[in-house]
Write a protein that holds these residues in place. Sequence first.
Motif, PDB file in Angstrom:
ATOM      1  N   TYR A 118      -2.174   0.629  -4.575  1.00 33.41           N
ATOM      2  CA  TYR A 118      -1.755  -0.686  -4.123  1.00 33.41           C
ATOM      3  C   TYR A 118      -0.937  -1.388  -5.208  1.00 33.41           C
ATOM      4  CZ  TYR A 118      -5.660   0.162  -0.946  1.00 33.41           C
ATOM      5  OH  TYR A 118      -6.516   0.717  -0.018  1.00 33.41           O
ATOM      6  N   LEU A 119      -0.087  -2.294  -4.780  1.00 26.24           N
ATOM      7  CA  LEU A 119       0.578  -3.202  -5.698  1.00 26.24           C
ATOM      8  C   LEU A 119       0.279  -4.614  -5.213  1.00 26.24           C
ATOM      9  CD1 LEU A 119       2.447  -3.577  -8.155  1.00 26.24           C
ATOM     10  CD2 LEU A 119       4.359  -3.727  -6.543  1.00 26.24           C
ATOM     11  N   GLN A 120      -0.571  -5.297  -5.955  1.00 26.42           N
ATOM     12  CA  GLN A 120      -0.889  -6.678  -5.632  1.00 26.42           C
ATOM     13  C   GLN A 120       0.120  -7.579  -6.333  1.00 26.42           C
ATOM     14  OE1 GLN A 120      -3.623  -8.141  -3.646  1.00 26.42           O
ATOM     15  NE2 GLN A 120      -2.087  -9.763  -3.870  1.00 26.42           N
ATOM     16  N   SER A 152       0.835  -1.190   0.000  1.00 27.06           N
ATOM     17  CA  SER A 152       0.000   0.000   0.000  1.00 27.06           C
ATOM     18  C   SER A 152       0.872   1.242   0.000  1.00 27.06           C
ATOM     19  CB  SER A 152      -0.904   0.030   1.239  1.00 27.06           C
ATOM     20  OG  SER A 152      -1.748  -1.092   1.293  1.00 27.06           O
ATOM     21  N   CYS A 153       0.352   2.303  -0.594  1.00 26.82           N
ATOM     22  CA  CYS A 153       1.042   3.595  -0.606  1.00 26.82           C
ATOM     23  C   CYS A 153      -0.009   4.671  -0.378  1.00 26.82           C
ATOM     24  CB  CYS A 153       1.756   3.797  -1.929  1.00 26.82           C
ATOM     25  SG  CYS A 153       2.530   5.427  -2.110  1.00 26.82           S
ATOM     26  N   SER A 162      -3.505  -1.020  -8.277  1.00 27.26           N
ATOM     27  CA  SER A 162      -4.891  -0.580  -8.170  1.00 27.26           C
ATOM     28  C   SER A 162      -4.933   0.628  -7.248  1.00 27.26           C
ATOM     29  CB  SER A 162      -5.781  -1.713  -7.644  1.00 27.26           C
ATOM     30  OG  SER A 162      -5.377  -2.097  -6.342  1.00 27.26           O
ATOM     31  N   GLN A 163      -6.126   1.170  -7.047  1.00 28.90           N
ATOM     32  CA  GLN A 163      -6.195   2.361  -6.216  1.00 28.90           C
ATOM     33  C   GLN A 163      -7.555   2.494  -5.558  1.00 28.90           C
ATOM     34  OE1 GLN A 163      -7.682   5.718  -6.947  1.00 28.90           O
ATOM     35  NE2 GLN A 163      -9.001   4.983  -8.579  1.00 28.90           N
ATOM     36  N   ALA A 214       5.300  -1.391 -12.090  1.00 35.33           N
ATOM     37  CA  ALA A 214       3.894  -1.117 -12.379  1.00 35.33           C
ATOM     38  C   ALA A 214       3.595   0.343 -12.091  1.00 35.33           C
ATOM     39  CB  ALA A 214       2.982  -2.008 -11.534  1.00 35.33           C
ATOM     40  N   ALA A 215       2.488   0.804 -12.608  1.00 31.84           N
ATOM     41  CA  ALA A 215       2.055   2.172 -12.334  1.00 31.84           C
ATOM     42  C   ALA A 215       0.553   2.268 -12.544  1.00 31.84           C
ATOM     43  CB  ALA A 215       2.787   3.159 -13.230  1.00 31.84           C
ATOM     44  N   ILE A 216       0.004   3.347 -12.015  1.00 30.99           N
ATOM     45  CA  ILE A 216      -1.415   3.616 -12.208  1.00 30.99           C
ATOM     46  C   ILE A 216      -1.618   5.118 -12.261  1.00 30.99           C
ATOM     47  CG2 ILE A 216      -1.883   3.538  -9.715  1.00 30.99           C
ATOM     48  CD1 ILE A 216      -4.642   2.272 -10.448  1.00 30.99           C
ATOM     49  N   TYR A 217      -2.535   5.546 -13.122  1.00 36.40           N
ATOM     50  CA  TYR A 217      -2.935   6.939 -13.136  1.00 36.40           C
ATOM     51  C   TYR A 217      -4.299   6.992 -12.469  1.00 36.40           C
ATOM     52  CZ  TYR A 217      -3.465  11.742 -14.578  1.00 36.40           C
ATOM     53  OH  TYR A 217      -3.606  13.113 -14.579  1.00 36.40           O
ATOM     54  N   PRO A 218      -4.360   7.350 -11.204  1.00 33.68           N
ATOM     55  CA  PRO A 218      -5.621   7.242 -10.464  1.00 33.68           C
ATOM     56  C   PRO A 218      -6.777   8.019 -11.072  1.00 33.68           C
ATOM     57  CG  PRO A 218      -3.799   7.505  -8.946  1.00 33.68           C
ATOM     58  CD  PRO A 218      -3.254   7.745 -10.323  1.00 33.68           C
TER      59      PRO A 218
END
Length: 129
Positions: free
Chosen positions: A80-82, A21-22, A71-72, A49-53
Motif C-alpha cells: 500500500y501507499l498511504q 493498493s498493489c 505498508s504491506q 516510497a518503497a517497502i521490502y515486504p
Amino acid sequence: QVQLVESGGGSVQAGGSLKLSCVVSGDTYGRMCMGWFRQAPGKEREGVAAIYPGWATVYTAESVQGRFISSQDSAKNTVYLQMKSLKPEDTAMYYCAAFVGGEADCRRAWENQADYNYWGQGTQVTVSS
C-alpha cells in the motif's frame, strides 16, 4: 510470472488522503523490493516510497517524507501507499513496481527505476486546490 495490479487512485481536494493498493501475483512476494513511483505530465518519473515486504523495511523520498508511507499485508500479497496532506503538486500517475532481490538491494536501489523489471499499469491521482 509476476503481475502487479494497482488501485485506489482518484480525485481529492488538497489536504485530503488516498491509499493506493498493489496486489502482487506470483511466488516471489517476500523476496522483492516493492517501489512506488509517480510521473506528472512533462516530468520525469520519480520514486516516492518503497517497502521490502520480507523485512517490512520502508523507504520514503524526502519530498514526501511525513506525508507518504508504504505498508504491506503479506496475507494478501498486497503493498500500500498511504498518502495524506495531499497537495496539487502530488497530481500524477502512480505506479507500483518490483524487482527480485534482497533487502540490501532494496535499500541501495529503491529509487532507481532502471532496477525494476515489473511494473503495474498505473493509477491516476489528481489533487485539486
